[in-house]
Design an enzyme around this catalytic site. Structure first.
Site, short mmCIF file in Angstrom:
data_model
loop_
_atom_site.label_atom_id
_atom_site.label_comp_id
_atom_site.label_asym_id
_atom_site.label_seq_id
_atom_site.Cartn_x
_atom_site.Cartn_y
_atom_site.Cartn_z
N HIS A 66 1.20 -1.47 0.09
CA HIS A 66 -0.10 -0.29 -0.54
C HIS A 66 0.94 0.89 -0.38
O HIS A 66 0.13 2.05 0.44
CB HIS A 66 -1.20 0.03 0.93
CG HIS A 66 -1.67 -1.51 1.82
ND1 HIS A 66 -3.28 -1.37 1.15
CD2 HIS A 66 -1.28 -1.91 2.05
CE1 HIS A 66 -3.54 -2.28 1.19
NE2 HIS A 66 -2.32 -3.03 1.86
N SER A 101 14.77 20.84 -15.85
CA SER A 101 13.41 22.26 -15.92
C SER A 101 13.67 23.01 -16.67
O SER A 101 14.71 23.54 -16.47
CB SER A 101 12.87 21.80 -15.07
OG SER A 101 11.94 23.08 -14.66
N LYS A 150 16.15 20.93 -10.53
CA LYS A 150 15.21 19.59 -11.24
C LYS A 150 16.63 18.29 -12.55
O LYS A 150 17.02 19.02 -13.34
CB LYS A 150 14.07 20.09 -12.38
CG LYS A 150 13.43 20.77 -11.47
CD LYS A 150 12.74 19.79 -10.13
CE LYS A 150 10.77 19.11 -11.53
NZ LYS A 150 10.44 17.96 -10.08
N GLU A 157 8.92 7.67 -17.42
CA GLU A 157 7.90 8.30 -17.34
C GLU A 157 7.03 8.04 -18.56
O GLU A 157 5.87 7.36 -18.49
CB GLU A 157 8.13 9.77 -16.91
CG GLU A 157 8.14 9.52 -15.77
CD GLU A 157 8.48 11.85 -15.08
OE1 GLU A 157 7.84 12.16 -14.10
OE2 GLU A 157 9.29 12.28 -16.15
#
Ligand code: ARG
Length: 459
Positions: free
Chosen positions: A157, A278, A284, A291
């Site tokens: 979880h 970024s 970043k 992704e």
């Protein structure tokens, strides 16, 4: 605009729009190699069976081989105005060898021809896919092997749960990839039936020898029903379904790695070469490759849906709708081959943040099940043991204490069965060592699995 294979029955040419709308050459040209190999086998058989003169058959074969050479060199000029790859090759052959070319399409239809082409393509790509999965598995195994002792907190979880070996987690990926591989191998068996000879859909009155073509093309068997031979696209659907399941697994792996690479987890560092930055936030370092791998599942699953919906409700035998099965198939295969390749590379470029991980292993909630099992081994029932440890955990959380900080008297308030030995249970190494069940995270068992994978993958 090239001449149509069916032009003579028509009193009028199709409109330019119809030509454009019905043409598939822009995408089915990638089947050219298979179309030609299929034609070579077919022509040889026609000659052998004396359906066409041997001399013509060998001219056709020679002509087709020269076209194949050009296709493979990339110098063959596809005719953007051709209806499809079959017409294009047929016409190119006529240009090269003249009249005998017009005997090639004897006892054949584009309906069985396209089924053959796609099956041959899928057989090749399936093998390529299997090889790529094996490369990815090797890459994952390497990471597991070089970090065989690392223990990480495991999650259910997405809440901290129990200690496991990092290698155990990595080997979990290996298992799912192995199923993907065998699923593709299994689908291959059904794709390995040669459809040529079904012709339009009813077979032919000419004395063809399908067995001969099957052998020449290296198929395992023949399709048994001519109608089914031109209707069936299960081999495409199965491939897409297998790739969809594979992409579920890859997106799960990608998601794990993305989480592990966050500052909050800090289990791994992914090399800069697999990240981007970024345009506004200078600090970043984003895991974009992962992704995109995660995101690609949508594309591949869309391809599967697209073919399933295309097939649903089609009447038997060939229907032109079937032409539209190819773009989704090609898309899914290209996408997946790209993903598998870059994923194998990426796994070679992961650094395990051992110290940061070790710092997390001091959270004693990771050992709650071990304490429960400690009590069970002393004769306490599972239910009671769970209650006892539940209370200990709650009290410790309330008072800001650690279980390892409780003295024996304090421990005995919870259960008389606690003794000094409990201290030995409260660490990550003990936690994994204590597991003994087959398939568990026990280091000896995991080392055995690593060995087993090594032998298997290097076979
Ligand atoms: N291009 C078609 C396909 O991809 C094959 C041609 C069959 N055409 C026909 N009129 N029977 O399925």
């Amino acid at each position: 605009m090239s001449k149509k294979l069916w032009g003579s029955r028509f009193s009028k040419k199709p409109s330019a729009f119809t030509d454009r709308f019905t043409s598939s050459i822009s995408f089915d040209k990638r089947l050219a190699k298979y179309d030609i190999l299929g034609s070579i086998a077919h022509a040889k058989m026609l000659g052998k069976q004396k359906i066409i003169p041997l001399k013509d058959a060998s001219l056709i074969v020679k002509g087709l081989k020269s076209i194949l050479k050009d296709v493979q060199k990339g110098s063959f000029k596809f005719d953007a105005g051709a209806e499809d790859v079959h017409s294009n090759i047929q016409e190119a052959l006529a240009k090269r060898i003249g009249d005998p070319a017009h005997k090639l399409h004897t006892a054949r239809s584009r309906n069985d021809q396209i089924a053959l082409d796609v099956k041959m393509y899928i057989k090749d790509q399936a093998q390529e896919m299997i090889d790529l999965i094996i490369s990815l598995q090797k890459s994952i195994l390497k990471l597991a092997k070089s970090n065989a002792k690392v223990i990480i907190p495991g999650y259910t979880h997405l809440q901290i749960a129990q200690c496991v070996l990092l290698a155990h987690q990595l080997l979990a990926y290996m298992e799912s990839l192995e199923r993907d591989k065998t699923r593709i191998e299994d689908a291959l068996k059904r794709a390995d039936l040669m459809p040529l000879g079904a012709c339009a859909f009813s077979g032919t009155g000419l004395p063809i020898d399908r067995e001969n073509v099957k052998k020449e093309l290296g198929f395992g068997g023949l399709t048994e029903n001519s109608i089914d031979s031109v209707s069936d696209r299960d081999f495409i659907i199965e491939m897409l379904a297998d790739l969809s399941i594979l992409s579920v697994h890859l997106s799960r792996i990608a998601e794990d790695l993305i989480l592990w690479s966050t500052k909050e987890f800090n289990f791994i560092d992914i090399d800069f070469s697999f990240c981007t930055g970024s345009s506004i936030m200078p600090h970043k370092k984003n895991p974009d490759v992962l992704e995109l791998i995660r995101g690609s599942f949508g594309k591949i699953h869309g391809d599967l849906s697209s073919v399933l919906i295309l097939m649903k409700g089609l009447p038997s035998s060939y229907n032109r709708d079937l032409q539209l099965d190819k773009p989704p198939l090609f898309d899914a295969i290209d996408t997946m081959e790209n993903i598998l390749e870059i994923f194998a590379e990426l796994f070679q470029n992961i650094v395990i943040e051992k110290e940061a991980i070790a710092a997390r292993l001091t959270d004693e909630s990771l050992f709650s099940v071990d304490i429960v099992e400690y009590l069970i081994k002393k004769g306490v029932s599972y239910r009671q043991a769970h209650d006892i440890v539940g209370k200990m955990v709650r009290d410790c959380l309330d008072k800001g204490k650690k279980i390892s900080g409780l003295n024996l008297a304090e421990l005995r308030k919870y259960s008389k069965h606690f003794d000094k030995g409990l201290k030995d249970v409260l660490n990550a190494q003990a936690s994994v060592d204590l597991k003994v069940s087959y398939g568990s995270t026990n280091p000896k068992l995991v080392a055995g699995r690593i060995k087993n994978w090594e032998t298997r993958l290097n076979r």
